[in-house]
Design a protein around this motif. Sequence first.
Motif, PDB file in Angstrom:
ATOM      1  N   ILE A 111       0.819  -1.204   0.000  1.00 22.15           N
ATOM      2  CA  ILE A 111       0.000   0.000   0.000  1.00 22.15           C
ATOM      3  C   ILE A 111       0.856   1.258   0.000  1.00 22.15           C
ATOM      4  O   ILE A 111       0.523   2.257  -0.654  1.00 22.15           O
ATOM      5  CB  ILE A 111      -0.948  -0.021   1.222  1.00 22.15           C
ATOM      6  N   GLU A 112       2.006   1.259   0.667  1.00 23.56           N
ATOM      7  CA  GLU A 112       2.819   2.450   0.827  1.00 23.56           C
ATOM      8  C   GLU A 112       3.876   2.634  -0.254  1.00 23.56           C
ATOM      9  O   GLU A 112       4.629   3.614  -0.196  1.00 23.56           O
ATOM     10  CB  GLU A 112       3.513   2.438   2.202  1.00 23.56           C
ATOM     11  N   ASP A 113       4.024   1.708  -1.246  1.00 24.88           N
ATOM     12  CA  ASP A 113       5.043   1.917  -2.277  1.00 24.88           C
ATOM     13  C   ASP A 113       4.507   2.922  -3.310  1.00 24.88           C
ATOM     14  O   ASP A 113       3.372   3.378  -3.228  1.00 24.88           O
ATOM     15  CB  ASP A 113       5.478   0.602  -2.915  1.00 24.88           C
ATOM     16  N   ASP A 114       5.353   3.300  -4.263  1.00 22.56           N
ATOM     17  CA  ASP A 114       5.006   4.400  -5.170  1.00 22.56           C
ATOM     18  C   ASP A 114       4.489   3.929  -6.522  1.00 22.56           C
ATOM     19  O   ASP A 114       4.420   4.714  -7.466  1.00 22.56           O
ATOM     20  CB  ASP A 114       6.219   5.309  -5.385  1.00 22.56           C
ATOM     21  N   VAL A 115       4.096   2.649  -6.640  1.00 23.13           N
ATOM     22  CA  VAL A 115       3.554   2.171  -7.901  1.00 23.13           C
ATOM     23  C   VAL A 115       2.134   2.701  -8.053  1.00 23.13           C
ATOM     24  O   VAL A 115       1.299   2.521  -7.164  1.00 23.13           O
ATOM     25  CB  VAL A 115       3.556   0.643  -7.953  1.00 23.13           C
ATOM     26  N   PRO A 116       1.812   3.395  -9.159  1.00 22.60           N
ATOM     27  CA  PRO A 116       0.438   3.880  -9.364  1.00 22.60           C
ATOM     28  C   PRO A 116      -0.554   2.697  -9.392  1.00 22.60           C
ATOM     29  O   PRO A 116      -0.282   1.673 -10.033  1.00 22.60           O
ATOM     30  CB  PRO A 116       0.505   4.579 -10.720  1.00 22.60           C
ATOM     31  N   GLN A 117      -1.668   2.824  -8.708  1.00 20.00           N
ATOM     32  CA  GLN A 117      -2.643   1.742  -8.656  1.00 20.00           C
ATOM     33  C   GLN A 117      -4.043   2.315  -8.437  1.00 20.00           C
ATOM     34  O   GLN A 117      -4.192   3.461  -8.056  1.00 20.00           O
ATOM     35  CB  GLN A 117      -2.294   0.740  -7.563  1.00 20.00           C
ATOM     36  N   TRP A 118      -5.013   1.511  -8.716  1.00 20.71           N
ATOM     37  CA  TRP A 118      -6.412   1.875  -8.499  1.00 20.71           C
ATOM     38  C   TRP A 118      -7.051   0.799  -7.612  1.00 20.71           C
ATOM     39  O   TRP A 118      -6.557  -0.320  -7.505  1.00 20.71           O
ATOM     40  CB  TRP A 118      -7.157   2.017  -9.818  1.00 20.71           C
ATOM     41  N   HIS A 119      -8.180   1.131  -6.997  1.00 24.18           N
ATOM     42  CA  HIS A 119      -8.885   0.195  -6.108  1.00 24.18           C
ATOM     43  C   HIS A 119     -10.307   0.037  -6.610  1.00 24.18           C
ATOM     44  O   HIS A 119     -11.008   1.020  -6.841  1.00 24.18           O
ATOM     45  CB  HIS A 119      -8.895   0.709  -4.652  1.00 24.18           C
ATOM     46  N   THR A 120     -10.751  -1.222  -6.777  1.00 23.83           N
ATOM     47  CA  THR A 120     -12.129  -1.502  -7.191  1.00 23.83           C
ATOM     48  C   THR A 120     -12.919  -2.011  -5.986  1.00 23.83           C
ATOM     49  O   THR A 120     -12.362  -2.574  -5.036  1.00 23.83           O
ATOM     50  CB  THR A 120     -12.143  -2.548  -8.304  1.00 23.83           C
ATOM     51  N   ASP A 121     -14.183  -1.790  -6.066  1.00 23.00           N
ATOM     52  CA  ASP A 121     -15.066  -2.223  -4.979  1.00 23.00           C
ATOM     53  C   ASP A 121     -15.812  -3.499  -5.383  1.00 23.00           C
ATOM     54  O   ASP A 121     -16.029  -3.763  -6.575  1.00 23.00           O
ATOM     55  CB  ASP A 121     -16.088  -1.134  -4.639  1.00 23.00           C
ATOM     56  N   GLY A 122     -16.199  -4.250  -4.399  1.00 21.05           N
ATOM     57  CA  GLY A 122     -16.984  -5.459  -4.649  1.00 21.05           C
ATOM     58  C   GLY A 122     -17.146  -6.271  -3.381  1.00 21.05           C
ATOM     59  O   GLY A 122     -16.479  -6.016  -2.369  1.00 21.05           O
ATOM     60  N   PRO A 123     -18.004  -7.256  -3.429  1.00 20.38           N
ATOM     61  CA  PRO A 123     -18.241  -8.073  -2.227  1.00 20.38           C
ATOM     62  C   PRO A 123     -17.067  -8.991  -1.942  1.00 20.38           C
ATOM     63  O   PRO A 123     -16.249  -9.270  -2.813  1.00 20.38           O
ATOM     64  CB  PRO A 123     -19.504  -8.866  -2.603  1.00 20.38           C
ATOM     65  N   GLU A 124     -16.974  -9.433  -0.729  1.00 17.41           N
ATOM     66  CA  GLU A 124     -15.957 -10.386  -0.349  1.00 17.41           C
ATOM     67  C   GLU A 124     -16.205 -11.705  -1.085  1.00 17.41           C
ATOM     68  O   GLU A 124     -17.363 -12.087  -1.354  1.00 17.41           O
ATOM     69  CB  GLU A 124     -15.991 -10.620   1.155  1.00 17.41           C
ATOM     70  N   PRO A 125     -15.117 -12.439  -1.420  1.00 20.88           N
ATOM     71  CA  PRO A 125     -15.300 -13.704  -2.126  1.00 20.88           C
ATOM     72  C   PRO A 125     -16.105 -14.697  -1.264  1.00 20.88           C
ATOM     73  O   PRO A 125     -15.936 -14.753  -0.044  1.00 20.88           O
ATOM     74  CB  PRO A 125     -13.877 -14.183  -2.351  1.00 20.88           C
ATOM     75  N   ARG A 126     -16.923 -15.506  -1.979  1.00 19.48           N
ATOM     76  CA  ARG A 126     -17.730 -16.502  -1.271  1.00 19.48           C
ATOM     77  C   ARG A 126     -17.158 -17.899  -1.427  1.00 19.48           C
ATOM     78  O   ARG A 126     -17.520 -18.817  -0.706  1.00 19.48           O
ATOM     79  CB  ARG A 126     -19.153 -16.479  -1.824  1.00 19.48           C
ATOM     80  N   PHE A 127     -16.203 -18.027  -2.375  1.00 18.10           N
ATOM     81  CA  PHE A 127     -15.586 -19.339  -2.575  1.00 18.10           C
ATOM     82  C   PHE A 127     -14.103 -19.118  -2.889  1.00 18.10           C
ATOM     83  O   PHE A 127     -13.641 -17.997  -3.118  1.00 18.10           O
ATOM     84  CB  PHE A 127     -16.289 -20.137  -3.672  1.00 18.10           C
ATOM     85  N   GLU A 128     -13.353 -20.193  -2.946  1.00 15.51           N
ATOM     86  CA  GLU A 128     -11.893 -20.124  -2.920  1.00 15.51           C
ATOM     87  C   GLU A 128     -11.307 -19.429  -4.133  1.00 15.51           C
ATOM     88  O   GLU A 128     -10.381 -18.626  -3.989  1.00 15.51           O
ATOM     89  CB  GLU A 128     -11.328 -21.542  -2.779  1.00 15.51           C
ATOM     90  N   ASP A 129     -11.755 -19.717  -5.328  1.00 12.35           N
ATOM     91  CA  ASP A 129     -11.124 -19.148  -6.529  1.00 12.35           C
ATOM     92  C   ASP A 129     -11.820 -17.886  -7.022  1.00 12.35           C
ATOM     93  O   ASP A 129     -11.587 -17.435  -8.131  1.00 12.35           O
ATOM     94  CB  ASP A 129     -11.070 -20.184  -7.640  1.00 12.35           C
ATOM     95  N   GLU A 130     -12.681 -17.303  -6.180  1.00 14.12           N
ATOM     96  CA  GLU A 130     -13.347 -16.069  -6.598  1.00 14.12           C
ATOM     97  C   GLU A 130     -12.373 -14.890  -6.512  1.00 14.12           C
ATOM     98  O   GLU A 130     -11.546 -14.821  -5.609  1.00 14.12           O
ATOM     99  CB  GLU A 130     -14.579 -15.825  -5.723  1.00 14.12           C
ATOM    100  N   TRP A 131     -12.458 -13.946  -7.477  1.00  7.38           N
ATOM    101  CA  TRP A 131     -11.546 -12.775  -7.542  1.00  7.38           C
ATOM    102  C   TRP A 131     -11.925 -11.757  -6.478  1.00  7.38           C
ATOM    103  O   TRP A 131     -13.078 -11.389  -6.354  1.00  7.38           O
ATOM    104  CB  TRP A 131     -11.639 -12.147  -8.917  1.00  7.38           C
ATOM    105  N   HIS A 132     -10.922 -11.358  -5.711  1.00  7.53           N
ATOM    106  CA  HIS A 132     -11.121 -10.336  -4.679  1.00  7.53           C
ATOM    107  C   HIS A 132     -10.807  -8.964  -5.292  1.00  7.53           C
ATOM    108  O   HIS A 132      -9.893  -8.831  -6.107  1.00  7.53           O
ATOM    109  CB  HIS A 132     -10.217 -10.588  -3.469  1.00  7.53           C
ATOM    110  N   PRO A 133     -11.523  -7.866  -4.914  1.00  7.17           N
ATOM    111  CA  PRO A 133     -11.246  -6.536  -5.489  1.00  7.17           C
ATOM    112  C   PRO A 133      -9.808  -6.059  -5.313  1.00  7.17           C
ATOM    113  O   PRO A 133      -9.335  -5.219  -6.090  1.00  7.17           O
ATOM    114  CB  PRO A 133     -12.231  -5.635  -4.744  1.00  7.17           C
ATOM    115  N   ARG A 134      -9.092  -6.608  -4.299  1.00  6.62           N
ATOM    116  CA  ARG A 134      -7.710  -6.159  -4.084  1.00  6.62           C
ATOM    117  C   ARG A 134      -6.678  -7.207  -4.527  1.00  6.62           C
ATOM    118  O   ARG A 134      -5.493  -7.084  -4.206  1.00  6.62           O
ATOM    119  CB  ARG A 134      -7.501  -5.809  -2.622  1.00  6.62           C
TER     120      ARG A 134
END
Length: 555
Positions: A111-134
């Motif tokens: 979080i504190e490094d200087d690489v430009p990044q964006w954050h997406t919103d979404g629900p927490e994963p409900r199963f193991e291989d589901e994509w997390h917003p972060r």
Amino acid sequence: METESEPYVRLATLRQLHQVVANLNTARSLADTLQTVADGVTAGLGYELACVNLVRPDGDLVVAAFAGSPAAEALITGRVGSRASWERRLSMGEAWGELRFIPHTEGWVLIEDDVPQWHTDGPEPRFEDEWHPRDRLYAPMYASGSGRELLGVISVDRPRNGRRPGPWGQEALQMYASQAAIAISNARLRANMQRALVRLEREQQALRASEESFRQAFEYAPSGMAIAEMGGDQHGRLLRANDALCRLLGRPASVMRRYSFADLVHPEDIGTLLRTSAEGGRAELRLARRDGTYVWVSLRNSVVADTADGPRFLLTHVEDIEERKRHELQLAHRASHDALTGLPNSAELRARLSSRLCSRPHAVRATAAGTHEVDSYDSGDYEYGEHAYRGDGFDFGAGADGGAYDHHVHAVAPAGDREVDDGTKGLAVLFCDLDGFKSINDRFGHHTGDAVLIEVARRLTAGVRDGDTVARLGGDEFVVLADGLGAADAADLAVRLRNAIIPPIRVDGRAVRVGASFGIGWAECGMSVEEVLNSADQRMYIEKRSRSKVHRRAG
């Protein structure tokens, strides 16, 4: 276990992947290629967001293209992340072949490094291989070759199916990153080639403009210019001559190419030309015109090369200095000649006389009875000590003073007069003073007197040999230097000159006459110029007093 429809899904994805890869090769510029890479991820690989981070010349990575979210594009496009932060990201997380996946459970350390990044919103994963917003997934792009130079990194987010990519999706993204690296390298190569072509075209245009400027400067220069070969068998041959040089020498350009400057230079100036350095040399010499006359010019040379490693040529600038040389000769003539008669003046007379004399010691002749000083020499040879004496001159041997008289022909004087001539030839100095000139000046004025002096100078000059000197010492006094005369020869010359002066001189319809008295002296080494002139002057007064008044006055 695979469903029955999964091969058809993969085939459709493969077709989409083939199309987006084909699109990579249609982009022309580097910027278009980068945007096409980002658009291909969202169009053909099933991700909603894609970012292309390009390595800059300084090693850091800049966000060069973005696809999928105008808001995120406006937020981070153009921002820079340090190379160290990117290397840290690519070294951690899970390695999916060439891909790097950093799950949301480990992403907090970034979080504190200087690489430009964006954050997406979404629900927490409900199963193991589901994509997390972060979750973060990176596809490095490497240049082809053994060096594996990093060209950039593709960042992806939010798979449309909501799941982390499986083996097929990972391989597709990795293959796409490899093809994108090739497209970026090709775009850079095209850009470099285009810049090189533009630069080459500009250089060629500048070269053509420079050549045209040189051609015009060469052809239309107001002074002469020539290009000659340098080195080889044809060294110095004229390759090109401008119009000004052709006009100066009266020769057409086609004829000038047959010559070198060595062919055109005055024979007396060939040494000057040869001593002139070919590289940056300068000389003043005479060149032949077509009509056989010569013109004084100043040559300035410089070396030019056809190409960096090509043959070298000699560029010669030829300036007409005929007028300046004529002016210099006129000034030199005025400084050394009498303004009225045109004869050498007193200063020039003394210079010519001084050039024949040296300050050698008195010679001593050895005799049976001992030694005694002698002031003149007979025609025989004799020796004394280390020195050898000759009747036709004086020759020092290897003594301490010998070097001062090398190559000098010593002036000697005859021992006797007209009746007793010992056969020695010397430099006779005839001092002439006009008789009756003052009365002409007083009676008829300076105009008549000047005319008389001019006519006397002409008659004296006509009565001597080529190489003898007739000078005006001042007023009505003249001096004649005649070399190689014996005592009788000098006396005969004085008589002839006196007889040449006596006939009447007509001025403005009036006939006037002057007489002349001559005194004969001899220039001898060991004497000064003033001693020689005073000796002749004294003999002239002796001769003047010895003659009767009727012989001395004007008729």
